[in-house]
Motif scaffolding. Structure first.
Motif, PDB file in Angstrom:
ATOM      1  N   ALA A 157      34.276  41.716  35.804  1.00 27.92           N
ATOM      2  CA  ALA A 157      34.648  40.545  36.601  1.00 27.92           C
ATOM      3  C   ALA A 157      35.838  40.844  37.499  1.00 27.92           C
ATOM      4  N   ALA A 160      35.369  42.703  40.817  1.00 26.74           N
ATOM      5  CA  ALA A 160      34.860  41.949  41.959  1.00 26.74           C
ATOM      6  C   ALA A 160      35.980  41.336  42.798  1.00 26.74           C
ATOM      7  N   LEU A 161      37.211  41.421  42.304  1.00 26.49           N
ATOM      8  CA  LEU A 161      38.352  40.861  43.024  1.00 26.49           C
ATOM      9  C   LEU A 161      38.895  41.860  44.031  1.00 26.49           C
ATOM     10  N   SER A 162      39.510  41.343  45.073  1.00 24.26           N
ATOM     11  CA  SER A 162      40.182  42.217  46.038  1.00 24.26           C
ATOM     12  C   SER A 162      41.433  42.795  45.385  1.00 24.26           C
ATOM     13  N   GLU A 165      44.060  40.182  45.077  1.00 26.15           N
ATOM     14  CA  GLU A 165      43.745  39.219  44.032  1.00 26.15           C
ATOM     15  C   GLU A 165      44.003  39.810  42.651  1.00 26.15           C
ATOM     16  N   ALA A 198      40.862  31.181  44.554  1.00 24.64           N
ATOM     17  CA  ALA A 198      39.671  31.984  44.840  1.00 24.64           C
ATOM     18  C   ALA A 198      39.326  32.903  43.669  1.00 24.64           C
ATOM     19  N   LEU A 199      40.349  33.559  43.100  1.00 26.25           N
ATOM     20  CA  LEU A 199      40.058  34.506  42.020  1.00 26.25           C
ATOM     21  C   LEU A 199      39.602  33.768  40.760  1.00 26.25           C
ATOM     22  N   THR A 201      37.889  31.027  40.731  1.00 26.38           N
ATOM     23  CA  THR A 201      36.492  30.660  40.985  1.00 26.38           C
ATOM     24  C   THR A 201      35.581  31.857  40.730  1.00 26.38           C
ATOM     25  N   LYS A 202      35.990  33.026  41.220  1.00 27.45           N
ATOM     26  CA  LYS A 202      35.193  34.241  41.007  1.00 27.45           C
ATOM     27  C   LYS A 202      35.064  34.584  39.523  1.00 27.45           C
TER      28      LYS A 202
END
Length: 228
Positions: A157, A160-162, A165, A198-199, A201-202
């Motif tokens: 998981a 998938a973050l930048s 992030e 945003a993170l 939510t991801k």
């Protein structure tokens, strides 16, 4: 509301059964130029007081005579719009902590909190933070670890973050507030808030504690905070 020098002022209501505690908290919180204790009261008067003053933050004792503090929490959370309510109590029982957070408390603080730290935690509450006293945080983390994403899933998981992030998630996991994360990343607090939203939510997280658990599971907290 703003102070005379233009600084936004956070409106706070203190709900506690002890008059001495209410007075002490009013003095401590009122010492900050950006915090105004607009009212104090005991449990039975909490709903009417909060409805009248519409504070940004309510600090609520979990045990108040005449009515259960958790019942007061439910009353306040049912208001439209509901205020941010944090428990401020002498009781660190795991049952109290889990029940209060499950019923919508934004934080769980103990009355032996350092006054300066309490000011920061009230500010964090007003900006969307969910502060926990250090003595109760381990039980919350342990509870989520028992039922949350495994190590492999957490690492996937987080991948998938930048990079930015991931850095923000690492700092969040170390317990920093949005303002402190903004200072470390040299970003505005509003930008940090957007990154965290945003993170989360991801990651499929409902709150900061769940995000911190994923950060721990993914190994992000293995490095010291000053190198995050």
């Amino acid at each position: 509301m703003h102070s005379s020098d233009g600084v936004p002022v956070l409106r706070v209501v203190v709900v506690d059964d002890e008059e001495l505690m209410r007075s002490g908290l009013q003095i401590i919180l009122g010492s900050a130029p950006d915090i105004d204790v607009v009212a104090t009261c005991d449990g039975p008067d909490a709903r009417a007081t909060v409805t009248r003053h519409r504070p940004d933050v309510v600090l609520l004792d979990i045990q108040v005579p005449g009515i259960d503090g958790l019942a007061v929490l439910a009353q306040l959370r049912a208001l439209t719009p509901p205020p941010v309510v944090a428990m401020l109590t002498a009781f660190a029982s795991d049952d109290f902590v889990h029940t209060a957070l499950h019923q919508g408390a934004a934080g769980y603080l103990l009355k032996d909190t350092d006054p300066e730290q309490l000011l920061w935690e009230v500010r964090a509450l007003a900006s969307g933070g969910r502060p926990l006293s250090s003595s109760v945080a381990p039980s919350i983390i342990d509870g989520y670890l028992a039922h949350s994403t495994g190590t492999k899933g957490a690492a996937h998981a987080v991948d998938a973050l930048s990079p930015r992030e991931q850095r923000a998630l690492t700092l969040l996991g170390h317990g920093l507030t949005n303002t402190q994360i903004a200072e470390r990343l040299q970003l505005s607090p509003s930008t940090v808030k957007d990154h965290l939203s945003a993170l989360m939510t991801k990651l499929g997280c409902d709150n900061r504690v769940q995000a911190a658990v994923i950060a721990e599971r993914a190994g992000l907290l293995d490095r010291p905070r000053d190198r995050a």
